[in-house]
Enzyme design. Structure first.
Site, PDB file in Angstrom:
ATOM      1  N   LYS A  25      16.294   5.596   8.415  1.00 35.58           N
ATOM      2  CA  LYS A  25      14.990   6.128   8.843  1.00 35.58           C
ATOM      3  C   LYS A  25      13.914   5.047   8.753  1.00 35.58           C
ATOM      4  CE  LYS A  25      13.269   9.700   6.425  1.00 35.58           C
ATOM      5  NZ  LYS A  25      11.921   9.478   5.876  1.00 35.58           N
ATOM      6  N   ARG A  30      10.374   1.224  11.829  1.00 41.63           N
ATOM      7  CA  ARG A  30       9.875  -0.146  11.978  1.00 41.63           C
ATOM      8  C   ARG A  30      10.390  -0.788  13.252  1.00 41.63           C
ATOM      9  NH1 ARG A  30       9.967   1.567   6.829  1.00 41.63           N
ATOM     10  NH2 ARG A  30       8.599   0.592   5.281  1.00 41.63           N
ATOM     11  N   GLY A  97       5.638  11.047   6.412  1.00 41.46           N
ATOM     12  CA  GLY A  97       4.689  10.212   5.678  1.00 41.46           C
ATOM     13  C   GLY A  97       4.812   8.762   6.123  1.00 41.46           C
ATOM     14  N   ARG A 125      -0.195  15.723   1.923  1.00 46.28           N
ATOM     15  CA  ARG A 125       0.180  14.482   1.222  1.00 46.28           C
ATOM     16  C   ARG A 125      -0.993  13.505   1.122  1.00 46.28           C
ATOM     17  NH1 ARG A 125       6.022  12.777   3.200  1.00 46.28           N
ATOM     18  NH2 ARG A 125       5.794  11.355   1.450  1.00 46.28           N
ATOM     19  N   GLN A 172       5.458   2.185   1.804  1.00 48.35           N
ATOM     20  CA  GLN A 172       4.627   2.674   2.912  1.00 48.35           C
ATOM     21  C   GLN A 172       3.252   2.027   2.865  1.00 48.35           C
ATOM     22  OE1 GLN A 172       4.608   6.931   2.894  1.00 48.35           O
ATOM     23  NE2 GLN A 172       6.801   7.085   3.228  1.00 48.35           N
ATOM     24  N   ASP A 338      14.104   8.254  -2.788  1.00 53.95           N
ATOM     25  CA  ASP A 338      14.461   9.460  -2.026  1.00 53.95           C
ATOM     26  C   ASP A 338      15.757  10.103  -2.527  1.00 53.95           C
ATOM     27  OD1 ASP A 338      12.237   9.133  -0.432  1.00 53.95           O
ATOM     28  OD2 ASP A 338      13.308   7.902   1.034  1.00 53.95           O
ATOM     29  N   ARG A 414      15.503  16.912   2.082  1.00 54.14           N
ATOM     30  CA  ARG A 414      16.422  16.395   1.059  1.00 54.14           C
ATOM     31  C   ARG A 414      16.761  17.453   0.009  1.00 54.14           C
ATOM     32  NH1 ARG A 414      16.865  11.239   2.896  1.00 54.14           N
ATOM     33  NH2 ARG A 414      14.920  10.247   3.511  1.00 54.14           N
TER      34      ARG A 414
HETATM   35  C1  S3P Z   1       9.628   4.681   2.950  1.00 56.44           C
HETATM   36  C2  S3P Z   1       9.125   4.489   1.677  1.00 56.44           C
HETATM   37  C3  S3P Z   1       9.232   5.481   0.603  1.00 56.44           C
HETATM   38  C4  S3P Z   1      10.256   6.575   0.938  1.00 56.44           C
HETATM   39  C5  S3P Z   1      10.172   7.055   2.371  1.00 56.44           C
HETATM   40  C6  S3P Z   1      10.380   5.892   3.324  1.00 56.44           C
HETATM   41  C7  S3P Z   1       9.433   3.636   3.950  1.00 56.44           C
HETATM   42  O1  S3P Z   1       7.976   6.090   0.419  1.00 56.44           O
HETATM   43  O2  S3P Z   1      10.094   7.675   0.068  1.00 56.44           O
HETATM   44  O3  S3P Z   1      11.167   8.028   2.639  1.00 56.44           O
HETATM   45  O4  S3P Z   1      10.100   3.667   4.997  1.00 56.44           O
HETATM   46  O5  S3P Z   1       8.603   2.737   3.735  1.00 56.44           O
HETATM   47  P1  S3P Z   1       6.849   5.410  -0.528  1.00 56.44           P
HETATM   48  O6  S3P Z   1       6.658   4.065  -0.043  1.00 56.44           O
HETATM   49  O7  S3P Z   1       5.610   6.232  -0.349  1.00 56.44           O
HETATM   50  O8  S3P Z   1       7.403   5.530  -1.909  1.00 56.44           O
END
Ligand code: S3P
Length: 700
Positions: A25, A30, A97, A125, A172, A338, A414
């Site tokens: 994912k 990206r 998110g 969120r 993120q 995750d 999940r």
């Molecule tokens: C992700 C970062 C994680 C993860 C999300 C995917 C990403 O979140 O929980 O499923 O692709 O950068 P956080 O960076 O908020 O911890």
């Protein structure tokens, strides 16, 4: 897939097979975003076609990027850094998110405003974590209260590159800052106290950007038998030189280790199993779960390691194993953030206690995962305790009780997958209330698991009771049950249960007013002005109520305090009430049997209802219930505020000129202050049974 979104998994005989799981994912988001910033055409293979990623594709398309799928390949015609155009619509990021936060970074430098929105979960969120660094760069941001979606970003000519130290370990946030820095001249730096997944950095480099990573190792905690040791303590400084020329290069997306985790843990806990998942991403910043499982005694082997578009991949084989409980250190959390729901399932089948530390971030994922996991495990008979920042699971493979269990997933993909896996090795079946969200990250999950031998059935949604134990007399006649009462009296919960039990439709009329309130809030009118009946806002609210459609209401996010307030304001406008009176009556007339709850059902909307209830409770009892409900959904709730809000709503509801809240004369009053919802339901059910309008045709 059948209409129902409920599914049950049951004890399965051994799982066997070789599978691939959908594309990663994080890499998929990206791949779309960064290839859109390249000059030229990119072919992406193995892209995750989950809803989260499809929302990202749609958002990029809305800004002029050519994206299409030919056979199994996704073709992206990049527009180059700085080449996006203004979208004509709000960008809906769905449940994601990652999609929302990364896209905010990508579009933040542009001089045109872009508005982001998402589903009910995403709207809850926290976005403050990306708002703060973007504002430091000079981006102007307006958001819903508390730094939540919907949110608008707008950049311009005066943006500056920043050096930003992450206050939370979040890939993120790191990626959001770097993606913004992509279109700002100069060097943008992110310092991360704990390393998080580095797919953005890797892919930027792969496409030709200059990304320098300086590492400061503060200590090590390498695990001997783990695949790739996770660095336990080290700070990284990542610097990107802005406005590079990215060159389009094809991208192959490896299988998602977070998705592979579900069949792999299933194989570990179902006796006699052996499965292989091919082509899984094994970036060491993503494999904390595998390190942990191996420490717990799992028989997991990695083979055929190779490189794919700047990332390492391997095939992973897992066999049924005797697991033992361990302590999972907080430093490992970013590399398996995750995976805690599925690790907790593995821990339930391990000998001894598993302690997981550093889990604060789980509270702000697609649901409050920490509570969702602990609550779900307890329902299944597993001893589990969630702390503020930790989770302790007492596993016991030999005497695990596992009642037939119904799990609330809180619409979290999940959580749904984890508990379906638990059911495969439990003594009794496990039912999850909704599997629709699984498609956000793992489309085809149920079919793939079934292919390995897992017993998972879809089910019609049924209540915990037999339906139609009462039939109206005469049988074909329609009926109405009216349930009125103040806010947070519990009327909605019991109304829904009664409707289910009678096989009748349930109409939450408060929702209708909320829908008008939301639409008014979303329009350009000042909600505060709506109290002035002669004002434009009031007239606008009346117009909205005339065009309301019942199906539309189901899709609105109506579940927060500010919407409640807006509803209370618009519902005091006589013109709105008049328009909605016809609307409510029309809905009821089209149904064979209906249970309605609201404020004036027994007195105004359906004065001829067959049975009328007035449900109440003390202000404090209602405030406590509302507080507990909100606490499970949001980070910071203050009891005093909830109490004051309710007090104000009560006053408004009772004193308004149009249909003030009052019990119909012939309503049966029930004070629920000292009752739980089962007791309230029983009392009401007795009244219904004794009313003579129904005959008993079945037992409970
Ligand atoms: C992700 C970062 C994680 C993860 C999300 C995917 C990403 O979140 O929980 O499923 O692709 O950068 P956080 O960076 O908020 O911890």
């Amino acid at each position: 897939m059948p209409k129902s979104t409920q599914a049950t998994s049951s004890r399965s005989t051994s799982l066997h097979g070789t599978i691939t799981v959908p594309g990663d994912k994080s890499v998929s988001h990206r791949a779309l975003m960064l290839s859109s910033q390249a000059i030229g055409r990119t072919e992406i293979y193995g892209l995750l076609e989950g809803e989260d990623v499809l929302h990202t594709a749609a958002a990029l398309r809305a800004m002029g990027v050519g994206i299409e799928k030919r056979d199994k390949v996704w073709i992206v015609d990049g527009v180059g850094v700085g080449g996006l155009s203004a979208p004509s619509e709000v960008l809906d990021m769905g449940n994601s998110g990652t999609g929302a936060r990364l896209m905010m970074g990508l579009v933040a430098p542009y001089e045109f405003p872009v508005t982001f929105d998402g589903d009910a979960s995403l709207r809850k969120r926290p976005m403050g974590r990306v708002i703060i660094p973007l504002e430091k760069m000079g981006v102007v941001i307006t958001s819903a209260e508390g730094g939540k979606l919907p949110l608008t970003v707008q950049g311009g000519d005066n943006l500056v590159p920043i050096c930003y130290e992450l206050p939370v370990a979040s890939a993120q946030v790191k990626s959001c800052v770097l993606l913004a820095g992509l279109n700002i001249p100069g060097k943008t730096t992110v310092i991360e106290p704990e390393p998080t997944r580095d797919h953005t950095e890797r892919m930027l480099r792969y496409l030709g950007a200059e990304v320098v990573v300086e590492e400061q190792v503060l200590g090590t905690g390498f695990s001997e038998d783990a695949l790739q040791p996770v660095r336990e303590s080290c700070s990284l400084q990542i610097t990107l030189t802005g406005q590079p020329e990215l060159r389009a290069r094809n991208i192959e997306v490896p299988g998602d280790p977070s998705s592979a985790a579900f069949p792999i843990v299933a194989a570990l806990i179902v006796p006699g199993s052996e499965i292989t998942v091919r082509n899984v991403l094994i970036n060491s910043l993503r494999t904390g779960l595998y390190t942990t499982l191996i420490e717990m005694g799992a028989d997991i082997a990695f083979s055929n390691r190779r490189e794919l578009a700047g990332e390492e991949v391997a095939d992973i084989t897992a066999r049924h194993s005797k697991l033992k409980g361990i302590t999972v250190p907080a430093e490992r959390a970013p590399s398996m953030i995750d995976e805690y729901p599925i690790l907790a399932v593995a821990a339930s089948f391990a000998e001894g206690t598993t302690t997981m530390l550093g889990l604060k971030e789980l509270r702000v994922k697609e649901s409050d995962r920490l509570s969702a996991i602990a609550d779900g495990l307890k329902v299944c008979g597993v001893k589990a305790e969630a702390g503020e920042d930790s989770l302790v699971v007492d596993g016991n493979p030999s005497s695990i009780i596992h009642h037939p269990s119904s799990i609330r997933t809180h619409l979290d993909h999940r959580i749904a997958m984890s508990f379906l896996v638990l059911g495969l090795a439990a003594e009794n079946p496990v039912t999850v209330d909704d599997i629709a969200m699984i498609a956000t990250s793992f489309p085809g999950f149920v079919d793939l698991m079934r292919g390995l031998g897992a017993v998972i059935r879809f089910q019609e949604k049924v209540s915990g009771f037999k339906k139609n134990v009462l039939k109206p007399v005469p049988e074909t006649s329609s009926f109405i049950i009216a349930i009125d009462g103040p806010a947070a009296s519990g009327k909605g919960t019991v109304a829904r249960r009664i409707a289910e039990r009678l096989g009748a439709v349930y109409l939450d009329t408060g929702k209708i007013y909320r829908a008008v309130g939301v639409k008014l809030m979303q329009s350009s009118y000042d909600i505060g002005e709506a109290e002035d009946h002669a004002s434009l806002a009031a007239r606008h609210a009346i117009e909205i109520s005339k065009t309301l459609k019942i199906d539309e209401i189901q899709h609105l996010e109506l579940d927060n305090e500010s919407v409640g307030m807006a509803a209370s304001i618009v519902s005091a406008i006589p013109g709105v009430r008049a328009a909605l009176l016809d609307f409510q009556r029309a809905v009821v007339a089209s149904k064979q049997g209906a249970v309605l709850d609201g404020r004036d059902i027994g007195s105004v909307v359906c004065p001829d209802a067959d049975v009328k209830f007035y449900i109440t409770a003390s202000l404090e009892a209602r405030a406590k219930r509302r507080f507990n409900q909100l606490k499970s959904q949001t980070e910071s709730v203050i009891y005093g505020d909830v109490l004051q809000n309710l007090r104000e709503r009560d006053a408004r509801d009772k004193t308004r000129k149009a249909a003030p809240l009052q019990a119909a004369e012939d309503a049966i009053r029930i004070d629920t202050t000292d009752l739980n919802m089962d007791e309230v339901f029983d009392k009401m059910w007795n009244v219904i049974q004794g009313s003579g309008r129904w005959s008993v045709v079945g037992g409970q």
